[in-house]
Enzyme design. Sequence first.
Site, PDB file in Angstrom:
ATOM      1  N   TYR A 115     -30.788  -4.271  15.774  1.00 54.63           N
ATOM      2  CA  TYR A 115     -31.417  -3.009  16.152  1.00 54.63           C
ATOM      3  C   TYR A 115     -32.645  -2.709  15.294  1.00 54.63           C
ATOM      4  CZ  TYR A 115     -27.853  -1.035  19.301  1.00 54.63           C
ATOM      5  OH  TYR A 115     -27.031  -0.767  20.349  1.00 54.63           O
ATOM      6  N   LYS A 131     -19.396 -13.392  14.909  1.00 54.32           N
ATOM      7  CA  LYS A 131     -19.545 -14.579  15.768  1.00 54.32           C
ATOM      8  C   LYS A 131     -19.892 -15.735  14.821  1.00 54.32           C
ATOM      9  CE  LYS A 131     -19.785 -16.587  19.835  1.00 54.32           C
ATOM     10  NZ  LYS A 131     -18.631 -16.745  20.750  1.00 54.32           N
ATOM     11  N   ASP A 136     -16.096 -12.236  21.084  1.00 55.98           N
ATOM     12  CA  ASP A 136     -15.634 -12.442  22.466  1.00 55.98           C
ATOM     13  C   ASP A 136     -14.116 -12.319  22.549  1.00 55.98           C
ATOM     14  OD1 ASP A 136     -15.539 -14.743  20.918  1.00 55.98           O
ATOM     15  OD2 ASP A 136     -16.117 -16.116  22.522  1.00 55.98           O
ATOM     16  N   ASP A 158     -21.627  -1.493  18.974  1.00 54.76           N
ATOM     17  CA  ASP A 158     -22.108  -0.731  20.125  1.00 54.76           C
ATOM     18  C   ASP A 158     -21.275  -1.090  21.348  1.00 54.76           C
ATOM     19  OD1 ASP A 158     -23.852   0.865  21.738  1.00 54.76           O
ATOM     20  OD2 ASP A 158     -24.822  -0.986  22.409  1.00 54.76           O
ATOM     21  N   ASP A 186     -17.766   1.070  23.166  1.00 51.60           N
ATOM     22  CA  ASP A 186     -17.716   1.522  24.560  1.00 51.60           C
ATOM     23  C   ASP A 186     -16.452   1.005  25.232  1.00 51.60           C
ATOM     24  OD1 ASP A 186     -20.143   2.865  24.459  1.00 51.60           O
ATOM     25  OD2 ASP A 186     -20.853   2.020  26.355  1.00 51.60           O
TER      26      ASP A 186
HETATM   27  C1  IPM Z   1     -24.747   4.457  21.026  1.00 52.67           C
HETATM   28  C2  IPM Z   1     -25.849   4.335  22.042  1.00 52.67           C
HETATM   29  C3  IPM Z   1     -27.144   4.040  21.301  1.00 52.67           C
HETATM   30  C4  IPM Z   1     -26.985   2.720  20.576  1.00 52.67           C
HETATM   31  C5  IPM Z   1     -28.395   4.002  22.201  1.00 52.67           C
HETATM   32  C6  IPM Z   1     -28.534   5.270  23.022  1.00 52.67           C
HETATM   33  C7  IPM Z   1     -29.639   3.732  21.416  1.00 52.67           C
HETATM   34  O1  IPM Z   1     -25.534   3.356  22.965  1.00 52.67           O
HETATM   35  O2  IPM Z   1     -24.842   5.343  20.143  1.00 52.67           O
HETATM   36  O3  IPM Z   1     -23.789   3.692  21.098  1.00 52.67           O
HETATM   37  O4  IPM Z   1     -27.155   1.651  21.169  1.00 52.67           O
HETATM   38  O5  IPM Z   1     -26.667   2.757  19.385  1.00 52.67           O
HETATM   39 MG    MG Z   2     -23.573   2.565  22.768  1.00 54.06          MG
END
Ligand code: IPM
Ligand code: MG
Length: 356
Positions: A143, A192, A224, A248, A252
Amino acid sequence: MSDYKIVLLKGDGIGPEIVNQAVKVLDKTAEKFGFTVEYDEALLGGCAIDATGVPLPDETVEKCKKADSVLLGAVGGPKWDTQPGNNRPEAGLLGIRGALGLFANLRPAVIFEPLKGASPIKDEIIGGALDIMIVRELTGGIYFGEKGRKEVNGNPAAYDTEMYSVPEIERIARVAFDLAMKRNKKLTSVDKANVLESSRLWRETVIRISKEYPEVELNHLYVDNCAMQLVINPGQFDVIVTSNIFGDILSDEASMISGSIGMLASASLSEGKSGLYEPIHGSAPDIAGLGVANPLATILSVAMMLRYSLDQPKAADAIENAVSTVLKEYRTPDIYAEGTKKVSTDEMGDLVCNAI
Ligand code: IPM
Ligand code: MG
């Protein structure tokens, strides 16, 4: 009596309406537990672009640096999709993480008992309960690495660089080991290392730091495999520590196991005490202003703030218990189930206040 200064970054979309509910709840706990909160607001994301031309004005950084803690709603929306990459609302989010040195992102994935049916994963796979803490490195890796465009063999090409230094890995590892010590003393480091050199350094460093925590059981998974394990046996995890990009993605995934992304909070911490707290969901521009957004993730982010930045653990417990109680009877549309009562964003905020 403690007096806290909190900066609100309401942001875009549903951001303002959910932050307003969280403020109501924070005020209620302040009254009940005997402290005071003073608020200031600052711009971040699309609203900042509209007002100042940039997603992260200097003034916002200055205000946040002086605050005891920061509460963020959400940023982004289709209106700003045509902005160049470095001027998108998301760039403001990355900017504030970097500017405040928020290297440790704590993302709990938990299932609230009354919402168990909402998980897409079968009951027998989830087992008793789900309580995973994902610790994501937040200010390094791909990032923030060198990126750019160039020409390769006459063709346009682009690159992003994944790089971690030993001190960056050490400090995030320590945050994760410390958390594991307060929980079930199990830490899974995700990398990884079968392919990436940066992952090999990550693994070596985590193993070295583990010697400081002989009581914590450490294991390693390739990313993975971890993605797969989260779905087939989520109960095996206590704390997971991983890089920015893997965190990230995995956070999710883990949040969906809980069935309701509208419920999950997060904390982003620096070396100091102050931190930035935000729901993990986005700005949901499609439902902004309709009074249907679920404010509970933001309200639960306030609980994390009280626990990690403001040293008010009893107030944090009170919020979490109130949320559990309210959920038995009342739901916003995103988590509505038959037999419960559908309520608006505002009503949900009031119900949580009344249950405190
Ligand atoms: C998160 C989001 C952010 C990230 C984006 C919106 C830049 O997906 O906080 O997980 O990738 O960190
Ligand atoms: Mg995210």
